[in-house]
Scaffold this active site. Structure first.
Site, PDB file in Angstrom:
ATOM      1  N   LYS A  41      -1.572   9.148  -4.170  1.00  0.00           N
ATOM      2  CA  LYS A  41      -2.779   9.612  -3.756  1.00  0.00           C
ATOM      3  C   LYS A  41      -3.497  10.835  -3.988  1.00  0.00           C
ATOM      4  O   LYS A  41      -2.350  11.681  -4.288  1.00  0.00           O
ATOM      5  CB  LYS A  41      -2.825   9.383  -1.934  1.00  0.00           C
ATOM      6  CG  LYS A  41      -2.703   8.001  -1.582  1.00  0.00           C
ATOM      7  CD  LYS A  41      -2.956   8.124  -0.159  1.00  0.00           C
ATOM      8  CE  LYS A  41      -3.110   6.861   0.655  1.00  0.00           C
ATOM      9  NZ  LYS A  41      -3.995   5.826   0.305  1.00  0.00           N
ATOM     10  N   ARG A  89      -0.111  -3.851   3.539  1.00  0.00           N
ATOM     11  CA  ARG A  89      -0.006  -5.596   3.396  1.00  0.00           C
ATOM     12  C   ARG A  89       1.464  -5.900   3.260  1.00  0.00           C
ATOM     13  O   ARG A  89       2.007  -6.979   3.623  1.00  0.00           O
ATOM     14  CB  ARG A  89      -0.844  -5.972   2.438  1.00  0.00           C
ATOM     15  CG  ARG A  89      -0.687  -5.556   0.970  1.00  0.00           C
ATOM     16  CD  ARG A  89      -1.708  -5.747  -0.009  1.00  0.00           C
ATOM     17  NE  ARG A  89      -2.779  -4.789   0.414  1.00  0.00           N
ATOM     18  CZ  ARG A  89      -4.023  -4.711  -0.248  1.00  0.00           C
ATOM     19  NH1 ARG A  89      -4.404  -5.658  -1.130  1.00  0.00           N
ATOM     20  NH2 ARG A  89      -4.883  -3.710   0.152  1.00  0.00           N
TER      21      ARG A  89
END
Ligand code: BES
Ligand code: ZN
Ligand code: ZN
Length: 478
Positions: A257, A331
């Protein structure tokens, strides 16, 4: 906070500050109507006036606005406004004359707003005594009939659980590791006979072949944990499964990120925090249902041992996944946890996760997104959200979204083609792991912090605790 319900008048309540609400066109109670300045007391929503009637404690008049526009959310807001004003006035106890004293829901909402607004995260300040932040309110008395007592206590239990979830969220990632969350779960189990905890270590997670949780954890030194809490409250309904994303720090991994905003990623375990503390609240309330909570917890770190874009892993249910972006890690760990929760007996399942930046774009901090394979469960979640003030909005799950999650070399990809419909495709991925079990996914990335509402402000919000407690109340069968 100490909360009590008393059948007394404003003068007899024994609090340092009395609080009364004033609707537009309404009147102040007789005892204070003649106090100096009472005529000028302001009735506009959230407006404040301080009166000093003779022979009385000071009275804070809080404007309630138009009666027709005033509901439970407005009560949470004025509860917060009064609590913050009390803190500013350095007052430790208040007594509220409720605008509608017989209304139990109103009592619960006022307690909620008061407790959530009387919160601050200052555990790491070394000189708390001498810093200049205002003294927080310690005691709330509601002036009303004994019949509203249960509701007031429910409000207190849920709001205090929410404040504990905020503590967990705000605790930095060097302290709030997966091990730390597991210890909190064990502490909850110790506190209640009806709750038991089980924590799977790295070797047990390996033995169970939970490939998602293992892959995300392999970049860092912190041991991953698969945390399970079981609550046996009885009742005749189905076992409710709760799953919370517990990424204690999300760097993005090799798909790193950008640095700006990264400190907030200590709160990528907000789903886990809400689930753990909701279980504690549900146990404290003794709700009549059976519950299993599963929290997969890990850091997501880049390193020479980290999972790489393109790696193929095998999830707990046997499906293979191409990890095309290591920042779509939530996920992967939820997939294992959902399959495990169902195997362990969850008959309907709700997961909470700070899953996608896309939900912040779509719904901001006002609504969490709901994605579900079952209309009735989706409706229940949305209703629990509306009742608790933690709002949720459903997004569609069309078969085309499933197509976008197909892998090139494996069954699935963790990244949608062209990043289409980011929040929904994340949900479509999770759906692959729940089979026919009714399931609702709640994406809380936009609502877990920096909500900016009067009673939670900015910083960690503890979003989801009240929604889950409310959902459990709906499931509770005695
Ligand atoms: N933890 C983030 C999602 C997030 C973003 C939470 C902003 C709170 C605020 C999640 O793991 C993530 O990075 N998701 C990616 C998925 C993408 C790579 C498909 C995202 O949303 O960008
Ligand atoms: Zn991520
Ligand atoms: Zn994440």
């Amino acid at each position: 906070m100490k909360v009590e319900v008393k059948q007394a008048d404003l003068a007899g309540a024994g609090a340092e500050l009395a609080v009364v609400g004033l609707f537009e066109g309404g009147e102040l109670p007789g005892e204070i109507a003649s106090a100096p300045g009472a005529d000028e007391a302001r009735s506009g929503f959230k407006k404040l006036s301080l009166l000093r009637p003779e022979g009385f404690p000071p009275v804070l008049v809080v404007g309630l606005g138009e009666r027709e526009e005033f509901g439970l959310e407005e009560l949470r807001v004025v509860g917060a406004v009064a609590a913050k004003e009390a803190a500013r006035l350095e007052v430790g106890s208040i007594a509220w004359a409720l605008p509608d004293p017989d209304n139990a829901d109103a009592a619960e909402a006022l307690v909620t707003g008061t407790i959530l607004a009387s919160y601050r995260f200052d555990r790491f300040k070394s000189d708390r005594e001498n810093d200049d932040s205002p003294r927080l309110l310690e005691s709330l008395t509601l002036l009303g009939p004994a019949e509203i007592e249960d509701a007031a206590m429910t409000g207190r239990v849920a709001a205090e659980a929410q404040n504990r979830a905020r503590d967990l969220q705000s605790t930095p990632a060097n302290v709030a590791t997966p091990t730390f969350l597991a210890e909190r779960a064990e502490e909850i189990a110790t506190g209640f006979d009806a709750v038991s905890a089980e924590v799977l270590s790295r070797s047990e997670i390996e033995a169970k072949k939970m490939g998602g949780l293992l892959a995300v954890s392999q970049g860092g030194p912190q041991e991953p944990k698969l945390i399970v809490l079981r609550y046996s409250g009885g009742g005749s309904g189905p076992t409710l499964g709760l799953v919370g994303k517990g990424v204690t720090f999300d760097t993005g991994g090799i798909s790193l990120k950008p640095g700006a905003g990264m400190p907030d990623m200590k709160m990528d375990m907000s789903g886990a925090a809400a689930v753990l503390e909701a279980v504690a609240a549900i146990a404290e309330l003794g709700l009549a249902l059976d519950l299993i909570a599963v929290v997969p917890s890990t850091e997501n770190m880049p390193s020479g041992t980290a999972v790489k874009p393109g790696d193929i892993i095998t999830q707990y249910n046997g499906k293979t996944v191409e990890v095309n972006n290591t920042d779509a890690e939530g996920r992967l760990i939820l997939a294992d946890a959902l399959a495990y929760a169902i195997e362990q007996g969850a008959e309907r399942i709700v997961d909470l996760a700070t899953l996608t930046g896309a939900v912040v774009i779509a719904l901001g901090s006002t609504y969490a997104a709901v994605i579900a394979n079952d209309d009735a469960l989706a409706e229940e979640v949305i209703e629990a959200g509306a009742d608790s003030g933690e709002l949720a909005w459903r997004l569609p799950l069309h078969p085309e979204y499933k197509q976008l999650m197909k892998g090139k070399f494996a069954d699935l990809s963790n990244l949608a083609a062209k990043r289409k419909a980011g929040t929904i495709t994340a949900g479509a991925f999770l759906e692959e792991f729940v089979g026919e079990t009714p399931w609702a996914h709640v994406d809380i990335a936009g609502t877990a912090w920096d909500v900016g509402r009067e009673y939670v402000g900015n910083g960690a919000s503890g979003f989801g605790v009240r929604l889950l407690v409310e959902l459990a109340r709906h499931h509770s069968t005695t």
